[in-house]
Design an enzyme around this catalytic site. Structure first.
Site: not given
Ligand code: ZN
Length: 309
Positions: A128-129, A178, A182, A269
Site C-alpha cells: 500500500d501507499d 488506494h 490517502h 508498504h
Molecule cells: Zn494506506
C-alpha cells in the site's frame, strides 16, 4: 489424482486502437519463442471460446518436443462481424453479432503467460501507499523469486513514478486503487469519495492504459456509504505485517511466519526500506515452504477453480 495446471493470463489493458499491433514476446528459451496477442471483448461467451482456442494452441505447442528453434505466434484481426485468430499455420474465425459488441471500448492484451499450479499453496502479497523510491527494488526482488504482487497505489504519485508503474505491470503485477491522496474516506462525503476514486482511476488510465478493478480503503476503514459509492472490488487483508510500526525485520518476520497459510492476503508498504529488507528474507523462506506468490485477481481465480473441483 490428476494434477491441475491452469494457465493464468496476465492481462493489461490497452486503449482501443484496432490498427495498432502489439507484439510481446512472452517467453523465449533455446528452443522456442512464444508471442501471443488476443482480444478480450465484453461478450463473455465469445471470450470463453477465444480463450479456449488460444489455450489449446499454447498447450499443443508446449507438448511438442522442439529440436530446433521454433516460434508460436498467435495474433488476431478484428473485422466488422468476426474476429480471426491466427496461430502459426492455423486460423480460426469467431463470428459475432455486431450490436452485441458495439460497446467494446477497450481490448486487453496478454503480456505474459504464467503457469500457476492450483494445488500449490498461494499467498497474495500486497503493498500500500506507493509507489516510492523503494518500489523498483521491490519489483526486482519479486522478479528474482518468480513472485507477483498487488500494489494499491495513490493517484497523486502516478505521474512521478510512471516508469516504475510500467515496469510493475510488465513484470506481471497487479495495480489497485488506494485513493488519490490517502484521505480517511469514512470522514468525507459521497462526492469527495467518488472524486478520490475516479481521479485515481483516470490518472492511471491516462498514464498506463490500465484500469484497476480493485480498491483498498485507506486505514482499512470502510462503511456503508463507501460500499454503496465505490464500484470496485474492495480488498482488505488477513495478515498485517506491521511493517509500518516495527523497526526490526526480525520482529516483522516473527510476526508474519506463524500466521502464514494458504490463500492469505498480506499487507505491506512499499514506502519503507525495512519492507524491502524483510522481503529479502521472507521470499526465499516462504518459497522453500512451497508457496507461490500471486496477485489478488489470480488468487480469486485460483479460489474459484478450487471451489469448482
Ligand atoms: Zn494506506
Amino acid at each position: 489424482m490428476k494434477k491441475l495446471i491452469i494457465i493464468l493470463l496476465t492481462l493489461s489493458i490497452i486503449g482501443c486502437k484496432k490498427q495498432e499491433k502489439i507484439k510481446t514476446i512472452i517467453k523465449e528459451t533455446d528452443n522456442y519463442v512464444i508471442s501471443i496477442n488476443y482480444p478480450i471483448t465484453n461478450n463473455n461467451k465469445l471470450n470463453k471460446q477465444i480463450k479456449k482456442y488460444v489455450n489449446n494452441e499454447y498447450k499443443k505447442f508446449i507438448k511438442e518436443k522442439h529440436e530446433e528453434k521454433v516460434e508460436l505466434n498467435i495474433d488476431f484481426k478484428i473485422n466488422e462481424n468476426e474476429i480471426i485468430i491466427y496461430s502459426n499455420n492455423n486460423s480460426k474465425t469467431f463470428k459475432y453479432k455486431t450490436e452485441k459488441t458495439k460497446s467494446i471500448t477497450t481490448y486487453k492484451y496478454i503480456n505474459k503467460i504464467k503457469e500457476l499450479d492450483i494445488t500449490k499453496k498461494s499467498i497474495a502479497l500486497t503493498f500500500d501507499d506507493g509507489p516510492s523510491t523503494y518500489t523498483k527494488e521491490i519489483i526486482d526482488l519479486l522478479n528474482q523469486y518468480d513472485a507477483n504482487a498487488t500494489f494499491f497505489i495513490l493517484g497523486n504519485k502516478v505521474e512521478i513514478y510512471k516508469d516504475t508503474l510500467k515496469y510493475m505491470l510488465e513484470s506481471g503485477n497487479e495495480i489497485g486503487n488506494h485513493s488519490y491522496n490517502h484521505k480517511w474516506l469514512t470522514h468525507i462525503n459521497e462526492e469527495e469519495i467518488k472524486n478520490q476514486i475516479n481521479k485515481t482511476q483516470e490518472i492511471i488510465k491516462t498514464n498506463l492504459d490500465y484500469e484497476p478493478k480493485i480498491f483498498r480503503p485507506t486505514y482499512g476503514a470502510i462503511n456503508k456509504k463507501m460500499r454503496e459509492t465505490i464500484n470496485l472490488d474492495i480488498i482488505l487483508w488477513n495478515i498485517d505485517t506491521m511493517d509500518w510500526k516495527y523497526k526490526s525485520k526480525k520482529k516483522i518476520i516473527n510476526n508474519i511466519i506463524p500466521q502464514i497459510e494458504d490463500e492469505k492476503i498480506i499487507l505491506m508498504h512499499d514506502t519503507k526500506k525495512i519492507t524491502y529488507e524483510t522481503l529479502k528474507q521472507l521470499l526465499p523462506k516462504l518459497k522453500e515452504q512451497g508457496y507461490q506468490f500471486v496477485t489478488i485477481s489470480e488468487l480469486k481465480e485460483i479460489k474459484t477453480i478450487r471451489e469448482k473441483t
